[in-house]
Enzyme design. Structure first.
Site, PDB file in Angstrom:
ATOM      1  N   LEU A   1       0.791  -1.228   0.000  1.00 34.47           N
ATOM      2  CA  LEU A   1       0.000   0.000   0.000  1.00 34.47           C
ATOM      3  C   LEU A   1       0.825   1.281   0.000  1.00 34.47           C
ATOM      4  CD1 LEU A   1      -2.800  -1.127   2.494  1.00 34.47           C
ATOM      5  CD2 LEU A   1      -2.694  -1.467   0.019  1.00 34.47           C
ATOM      6  N   CYS A   2       2.158   1.192  -0.037  1.00 33.79           N
ATOM      7  CA  CYS A   2       2.986   2.394  -0.162  1.00 33.79           C
ATOM      8  C   CYS A   2       2.950   2.881  -1.605  1.00 33.79           C
ATOM      9  CB  CYS A   2       4.441   2.110   0.220  1.00 33.79           C
ATOM     10  SG  CYS A   2       4.761   2.177   1.980  1.00 33.79           S
ATOM     11  N   HIS A   3       2.966   4.194  -1.766  1.00 32.92           N
ATOM     12  CA  HIS A   3       3.004   4.787  -3.100  1.00 32.92           C
ATOM     13  C   HIS A   3       4.431   4.725  -3.651  1.00 32.92           C
ATOM     14  CE1 HIS A   3      -0.598   6.625  -1.338  1.00 32.92           C
ATOM     15  NE2 HIS A   3      -1.037   6.728  -2.584  1.00 32.92           N
TER      16      HIS A   3
ATOM     17  N   MET B   1       8.293   6.136   5.430  1.00 28.75           N
ATOM     18  CA  MET B   1       8.554   4.711   5.206  1.00 28.75           C
ATOM     19  C   MET B   1       9.839   4.495   4.424  1.00 28.75           C
ATOM     20  SD  MET B   1       6.382   3.301   7.021  1.00 28.75           S
ATOM     21  CE  MET B   1       7.036   1.700   6.654  1.00 28.75           C
ATOM     22  N   GLU B   2      10.149   5.404   3.516  1.00 29.14           N
ATOM     23  CA  GLU B   2      11.385   5.289   2.747  1.00 29.14           C
ATOM     24  C   GLU B   2      12.603   5.478   3.645  1.00 29.14           C
ATOM     25  OE1 GLU B   2       8.150   5.493   0.018  1.00 29.14           O
ATOM     26  OE2 GLU B   2       8.575   6.703   1.775  1.00 29.14           O
TER      27      GLU B   2
ATOM     28  N   ASP C   1      24.310  -9.007   7.608  1.00 26.32           N
ATOM     29  CA  ASP C   1      24.585 -10.089   6.664  1.00 26.32           C
ATOM     30  C   ASP C   1      26.075 -10.184   6.347  1.00 26.32           C
ATOM     31  OD1 ASP C   1      23.910 -12.169   4.743  1.00 26.32           O
ATOM     32  OD2 ASP C   1      24.349 -10.672   3.207  1.00 26.32           O
TER      33      ASP C   1
END
Length: 160
Positions: free
Chosen positions: A75-77, A113-114, A128
């Protein structure tokens, strides 16, 4: 607390319609901390890690992740980012690396969010690359530090 914007009137998930929102300058900053053995930090900062430049690889991974956030988070643009910055630095405790990110754009929706995705993927990449020498590392304290722009204006985490 305000209504959740990613749910319609029936409680079903939806992508928020930003068509009518004004284009404004938007910016968000986030951070994460990777805790590790002091020897691991010395190896990373001294450029002695057998896999190469851990910090450069994590920085690139964070930038790439910010650009792909819409592919990772439902749902993120898809956003046209104009700037992504990822800074990694050894912590004052001698046993951590602090990752700070900043994302910017001119658009109709925010970039929180980014910035968070950039910080988290940079941290996971660092883990990692170093897990062979330090399996006890901990990714800690992923959080939004600040956001600017848009209808809700300027917000800053306590202590920032």
């Amino acid at each position: 607390m305000s209504k959740l914007t990613h749910l319609d009137d029936k409680g079903e998930a939806r992508m928020v319609d930003v068509t009518d929102k004004s284009v404004t300058e938007r910016e968000a900053r986030a951070e994460a901390v990777v805790r590790m053995a002091p020897e691991t930090l010395r190896m990373i900062l001294g450029g002695e890690h057998p896999k190469g430049d851990v910090l450069a690889t994590a920085r690139i991974a964070g930038i790439m992740a910010a650009k792909k956030t819409h592919d990772l988070i439902p749902l993120c643009h898809a956003l046209n980012l104009t700037s992504v910055k990822v800074v990694l630095a050894g912590g004052d405790d001698g046993a951590s690396i602090r990752i700070q990110t900043r994302c910017k754009l001119s658009g109709q929706t925010g970039v929180e969010m980014e910035a968070l995705t950039a910080a988290s993927v940079a941290a996971l990449t660092l883990y990692d690359m170093c897990k062979a020498v330090d399996k006890g590392m901990v990714v800690d304290n992923l959080r939004l530090l600040e956001k600017k722009g848009g209808r809700s204006g300027h917000w800053r985490a306590p202590g920032q």
